[in-house]
Write an enzyme that holds these catalytic residues in place. Structure first.
Site, short mmCIF file in Angstrom:
data_model
loop_
_atom_site.label_atom_id
_atom_site.label_comp_id
_atom_site.label_asym_id
_atom_site.label_seq_id
_atom_site.Cartn_x
_atom_site.Cartn_y
_atom_site.Cartn_z
N PHE A 239 0.81 -1.22 0.00
CA PHE A 239 0.00 0.00 0.00
C PHE A 239 0.84 1.27 0.00
O PHE A 239 0.58 2.22 0.73
CB PHE A 239 -0.99 -0.01 1.17
CG PHE A 239 -2.17 -0.90 0.90
CD1 PHE A 239 -3.15 -0.52 0.00
CD2 PHE A 239 -2.28 -2.13 1.51
CE1 PHE A 239 -4.22 -1.35 -0.29
CE2 PHE A 239 -3.35 -2.98 1.23
CZ PHE A 239 -4.31 -2.58 0.32
N ILE B 10 -0.43 -7.05 -4.33
CA ILE B 10 0.06 -6.75 -2.98
C ILE B 10 -0.89 -7.29 -1.91
O ILE B 10 -0.83 -6.89 -0.75
CB ILE B 10 0.30 -5.24 -2.80
CG1 ILE B 10 -1.00 -4.45 -2.93
CG2 ILE B 10 1.33 -4.74 -3.78
CD1 ILE B 10 -0.86 -2.98 -2.55
N GLY B 11 -1.75 -8.21 -2.33
CA GLY B 11 -2.74 -8.77 -1.42
C GLY B 11 -4.14 -8.28 -1.71
O GLY B 11 -5.10 -8.70 -1.07
N LEU C 195 -15.67 -5.84 -9.32
CA LEU C 195 -15.30 -7.07 -10.01
C LEU C 195 -15.52 -8.31 -9.15
O LEU C 195 -15.92 -9.36 -9.64
CB LEU C 195 -13.83 -7.01 -10.43
CG LEU C 195 -13.48 -6.08 -11.59
CD1 LEU C 195 -11.97 -6.00 -11.76
CD2 LEU C 195 -14.12 -6.57 -12.88
N THR D 113 -13.64 -10.13 -2.36
CA THR D 113 -12.36 -9.47 -2.10
C THR D 113 -12.55 -7.96 -1.99
O THR D 113 -11.81 -7.29 -1.26
CB THR D 113 -11.34 -9.80 -3.19
OG1 THR D 113 -11.85 -9.41 -4.47
CG2 THR D 113 -11.03 -11.29 -3.21
N GLN E 296 -11.36 -5.46 0.96
CA GLN E 296 -10.59 -4.24 0.76
C GLN E 296 -11.13 -3.10 1.61
O GLN E 296 -10.37 -2.38 2.27
CB GLN E 296 -10.64 -3.82 -0.71
CG GLN E 296 -9.67 -4.55 -1.60
CD GLN E 296 -8.25 -4.16 -1.31
OE1 GLN E 296 -7.81 -3.06 -1.60
NE2 GLN E 296 -7.52 -5.06 -0.70
N LYS F 16 -13.76 1.27 -11.37
CA LYS F 16 -13.08 2.45 -10.81
C LYS F 16 -11.96 2.10 -9.83
O LYS F 16 -11.05 2.89 -9.63
CB LYS F 16 -14.09 3.36 -10.11
CG LYS F 16 -15.02 4.11 -11.07
CD LYS F 16 -15.87 5.08 -10.29
CE LYS F 16 -16.68 5.98 -11.19
NZ LYS F 16 -17.46 6.97 -10.41
N GLU G 114 -7.96 2.53 -2.37
CA GLU G 114 -7.80 3.70 -1.51
C GLU G 114 -9.09 4.21 -0.89
O GLU G 114 -9.11 4.69 0.25
CB GLU G 114 -7.17 4.85 -2.31
CG GLU G 114 -5.68 4.97 -2.19
CD GLU G 114 -4.92 4.01 -3.08
OE1 GLU G 114 -3.71 3.87 -2.90
OE2 GLU G 114 -5.54 3.39 -3.96
#
Length: 733
Positions: free
Chosen positions: A236, A461-462, A624, A628, A632, A695, A699
Site C-alpha cells: 500500500f 500486494i494482497g 469485479l 475481495t 478491501q 473504478k 484507496e
C-alpha cells in the site's frame, strides 16, 4: 457457464498462501546463500570521519563488511537513481559516500554465512562522526515552509469571501507521521548466477520499476538482471519505490559473487516508508442557510532535504462541495529525515480528514445535521475544471449509509446519548478518491486442451489481482476459472506500471479483454475454415467465447469448440499479447466516493474510546469481486481506525531519533479494537470511464474514516480534538 465478474469469487492464490506454498522475497532458496545485516547511522546530520570494520571482519563466518569506501561501483547521476514514481530532487543512494542525511541511514552491510552472525558482527562496527546541526520538528520549522504545489487554480476571492461569511470556521488539524508496518518485512534475495547474471526477489509493488532502477544504478544491461515478486505481504505504497535493501543485496552479490539476502528488522523499517506529518489549515465560510461561500485549505508537510515529496492533500473539496470561492496550497518543510513515501490514499487520507472534521464543525455552528449540510453543498461537477463526472452516486451513498446506520435516530446534542457508563457518539464523513487507469500489457497463451495462462508484470500486494485477472480471463475466454492460470510480478513479463493508486484492477482487466479479443480473432479464423462450419463468414463482433467454444453472439448454438478449431487448424497453442491504453477523456472527471458513518463509545471516567460500529457506503463503479472488494473496504476501515485513534510515530527531536520504532509502542488496531463493519456497495453503472465500468477500491475505503470517528468522539464527549491520533490523555486534558 456462469459469469465470474461481479461475483464473490474466492482467491485463486488463497491455497498457496494458507499452506505456505507462496514464497515471499526473503524466502527464496539459493545455493551458498549469504546474509546481510545493515549498520545504521546514529546521528541525524553530518559525515562519517572513521568507520572501523576490522573487529567485525574477524568474526568467524563474516565474509565482508561493505561501506562507501569498498563497495562495487555505483552510477552517480541523479537520473540513474530516479525510479518511476520518484519525486523532484536527488534520490538517496545507500553506501554512496560519507554524508549522513538522516538518523537510521544505512552506512554498512555486514555479509556473513548466516543472519545471526551478521547481526552480531554489525554490533562490532565502530563509527566516528562529525555532527552537524539538524532539524526534525515540523512545527518548530513551520515558518520555513515553502510552497511546492497549487493542486487546483484558485477561484474567486476566497480570502474576502471567508472574511465576510455569515458563519466562518478556521482551524489547524495535525496529522502525525505514520509508518508502514506491513506483515512482510522489507526484504531482497539477490540470486547470483555463475554467468554473472542476477535474479532479484524483492518486496516491491513494481518489478519493472525495480528492474529499470537497478540497471541504471549498476550500469547493467536489461538481460543481466531479472526481478520477481510473486507474492507481497502487504505494501500500500511502501513498495512503490525501490527500497534501499534491494541496492544493498545487489551490492553484496556483485562484491562476493554469491547470492545474498537482506531482510530489514522491524526497527530498521522505520528508517523509511512513512506518511508525512502535515498541518492542515482549513477555512470554511458559509451563508446562514449552510451554502458555502469560501473554501481554503493549506497543507504544510514534512519532506527530506534531498527530495520534494508532495501529494494532493488540499484539492478534494473541489470534487465534493459547491463554493464560488476557493484557494488551495501545499507547502513543504525540508528536514533531516528520510523522504516520505505513499501510504494508502496518499494526500486524501490526511487532507480529507481535516476537511471533513471542518465540515462537521461548520454543521455544529450552523445547527445543521452533518448529512444535510453536505447535501446542501453537494457538487455535481468537478469545480476546478468545471467538468461533470463519468458517474457520481454519492447522494445514494449518504442515503443508504444513513439508513443502514440508523442515523435518523441521532440526537444532535453532544453528550446526549449513553449506553450505561459509556458516552455514545455518532459521526459521519465523506470519502473521495481518483479513478485512475494506466497502460498495461497482457499475454494469453491458450492451449488446445482448453487451458489458458495469463501473464503480466503487474503486482498483487494482497488486493486480489491474481483473482480478478483470472475472473476476467475466464469470462472473456469462455472457460472455467479452474482452467485459468495467472503469472504476475516478473520483470520479463508484459509491461505494467507500479501497482498503486487503485488503478490496477481497471488497467489489468481491460488488458486481459484486449488480449482475449486477439485470441478470439485467431480462433474465429480457424473455426471458419472448418468444412461446413456454423461460423463461416461470421464477423468478429458477432461472436463470443463461451463454454469452451467460439459461438455466435446472438445464437450460441452456432458454435465450434476451441479444441476442434485448433485441431482442424493444426495449432497446439495460440499466444497473443496486447498493450491496452485508455483514451484520454478531457470532458469528464473520474472519482470514487463514499459515505462513512461511525459509532464510538467512550468511558466517561477513563476516556477509553471504542469504535463499535462503522458503516461504509461506497460508489466505485462496477465491483469485479464482491468478496475481495468487501475485504478491501474492511481493511481500509481498520486502517482508518488506526489513523483516528492509534498511529503516531514519536520522534525525540533532540536526537532526530524515532522512539517507538516497533509494533509494541507504535500502536495499531488489533482484534479487540475492531467491532462491526458493514460495507455497502452502491450500484454505479458507468459506461463512460471504461468498457467494464471499473473504478478501483484500494484507496477509497480509508478516506473519511478518521474524520467520521473524530466527529463521533466530539458528539460523544463535546470535546473537539484536532490533533491525531485521539488518545485518552487528550480527552481527559
Amino acid at each position: 457457464m456462469n459469469a465470474y465478474v461481479g461475483t464473490p469469487t474466492s482467491r485463486v492464490d488463497g491455497r498457496a498462501k494458507v499452506t505456505g506454498a507462496a514464497k515471499y522475497a526473503g524466502e527464496f532458496p539459493a545455493d551458498r546463500l549469504l546474509h546481510g545485516f545493515v549498520v545504521e547511522a546514529t546521528i541525524s546530520c553530518g559525515r562519517i570521519v572513521r568507520l572501523d570494520t576490522n573487529t567485525a571482519q574477524q568474526v568467524k563466518g563474516v565474509l565482508d563488511v561493505l561501506t562507501h569506501a569498498n563497495r562495487p561501483p555505483l552510477v552517480d547521476k541523479d537520473e540513474a537513481w530516479k525510479d518511476e514514481v520518484a519525486p523532484d530532487g536527488s534520490p538517496f543512494r545507500p553506501l554512496y559516500d560519507d554524508t549522513i542525511r538522516f538518523n537510521g541511514q544505512p552506512i554498512a552491510l555486514v555479509v556473513a554465512e548466516d543472519w545471526e552472525t551478521a547481526k552480531f558482527a554489525a554490533t562490532l562496527v565502530r563509527v566516528e562522526y562529525e555532527q552537524h546541526s539538524f532539524a526534525t520538528d515540523l512545527e518548530g520549522e513551520r515558518s520555513n515552509a515553502a510552497e511546492k504545489d497549487k493542486p487546483h487554480k484558485p477561484r474567486g476571492d476566497a480570502a474576502a469571501a471567508l472574511a465576510g461569511a455569515d458563519v466562518r470556521h478556521e482551524a489547524d488539524y495535525v496529522i502525525p507521521t505514520e509508518h508502514h508496518n506491513p506483515m512482510e518485512l522489507y526484504a531482497t534475495t539477490a540470486v547470483w548466477d555463475d554467468n554473472g547474471k542476477l535474479t532479484i526477489y524483492d518486496k516491491t509493488q513494481g518489478v519493472q520499476n525495480v528492474h529499470k532502477f537497478l540497471c541504471g544504478v549498476f550500469d547493467k544491461k536489461p538481460d543481466d538482471i531479472r526481478v520477481a515478486s510473486p507474492y507481497v505481504g502487504g505494501a500500500f505504497g511502501s513498495g512503490l519505490r525501490p527500497q534501499y535493501q534491494v541496492v544493498l543485496a545487489t551490492l553484496g552479490a556483485l562484491a562476493l559473487k554469491r547470492s545474498v539476502r537482506v531482510v530489514l528488522t522491524r526497527q530498521q523499517m522505520y528508517g523509511l516508508g512513512y506518511r508525512p506529518m502535515t498541518i492542515e489549515r482549513v477555512g470554511l465560510g458559509a451563508k446562514s442557510d449552510g451554502t458555502l461561500d469560501a473554501i481554503t485549505h493549506e497543507a504544510i508537510a514534512v519532506t527530506s532535504r534531498y527530495e520534494d515529496f508532495a501529494r494532493n492533500d488540499t484539492g478534494w473539496a473541489e470534487q465534493l462541495y459547491k463554493s464560488p470561492n476557493s484557494r488551495f496550497s501545499h507547502k513543504l518543510v525540508h528536514l533531516d529525515v528520510s523522504t516520505p513515501c505513499d501510504m494508502r490514499a496518499p494526500g486524501a487520507a490526511s487532507g480529507v480528514c481535516a476537511l471533513e472534521c471542518a465540515m462537521d464543525e461548520l454543521a455544529v455552528a450552523l445547527k445543521l445535521d452533518p448529512v444535510e449540510l453536505r447535501l446542501k453543498c453537494y457538487s455535481d461537477r468537478d469545480q476546478s475544471e468545471n467538468l461533470p463526472y463519468t458517474s457520481k452516486q454519492l447522494r445514494e451513498c449518504y442515503a443508504r449509509g444513513a439508513d443502514a446506520f440508523g442515523w435518523s435516530r441521532r440526537n444532535p446534542a453532544p453528550r446526549s446519548m449513553r449506553d450505561g457508563k459509556d458516552l455514545v457518539g455518532w459521526g459521519m464523513a465523506t470519502g473521495v478518491w481518483e479513478a485512475l487507469q494506466m497502460p498495461v500489457a497482457v499475454r494469453i497463451v491458450l492451449t488446445s486442451n482448453g487451458h489458458a495462462e495469463v501473464s503480466c508484470a503487474a503486482s498483487d500486494i494482497g488486493t486480489g489481482t491474481y483473482t480478478i485477472v483470472a475472473q476476467v480471463a475466464a469470462d472473456a475466454l469462455g472457460l472455467p476459472i479452474e482452467n485459468i492460470s495467472v503469472r504476475l510480478a516478473d520483470s520479463s513479463l508484459p509491461q505494467a506500471p507500479v501497482e498503486g493508486g487503485s488503478w490496477m484492477a481497471a488497467s489489468s482487466a481491460h488488458a486481459v479483454l484486449a488480449a482475449a479479443e486477439e485470441v478470439r480473432k485467431e480462433l474465429l479464423g480457424l473455426a471458419g475454415k472448418i468444412p461446413g462450419s456454423p461460423l463461416a463468414g461470421a464477423e468478429l463482433a458477432d461472436t463470443v467465447l463461451i463454454d469452451g467454444s467460439i459461438a455466435g453472439a446472438s445464437d450460441t448454438r452456432r458454435a465450434v469448440s476451441i479444441a476442434d478449431a485448433m485441431r482442424h487448424g493444426g495449432v497446439e497453442r495460440i499466444e497473443k499479447e496486447k498493450l491496452n491504453q485508455f483514451d484520454e477523456d478531457k470532458k469528464h472527471a473520474r472519482n470514487t466516493h463514499s459515505a462513512v458513518f461511525a459509532e464510538v463509545k467512550v468511558d466517561e471516567e477513563l476516556g477509553v474510546i471504542r469504535v463499535t460500529r462503522v458503516v461504509s457506503a461506497v460508489a466505485a463503479g462496477r465491483i469485479l469481486n464482491t468478496k475481495t472488494g468487501r475485504s478491501q473496504i474492511m481493511g481500509s476501515v481498520v486502517w482508518g481506525i488506526g489513523m483516528a485513534l492509534h498511529e503516531e510515530t514519536v520522534m525525540d527531536h533532540r536526537f532526530g531519533r524515532i522512539m517507538n520504532a516497533n509494533i509494541a509502542e507504535y500502536h495499531i488496531p488489533v482484534n479487540a479494537d475492531v467491532h462491526d463493519i458493514d460495507v455497502i456497495f452502491v450500484d454505479e453503472p458507468d459506461n463512460r470511464i471504461n468498457k467494464l465500468g471499473i473504478k478501483g477500491l484500494g484507496e477509497i475505503g480509508i478516506v473519511g474514516v478518521p474524520a467520521a470517528i473524530a466527529n463521533a468522539v466530539y458528539h460523544a464527549t463535546g470535546k473537539r480534538i484536532r490533533r491525531f491520533p485521539i488518545t485518552l490523555d487528550k480527552l481527559l486534558d
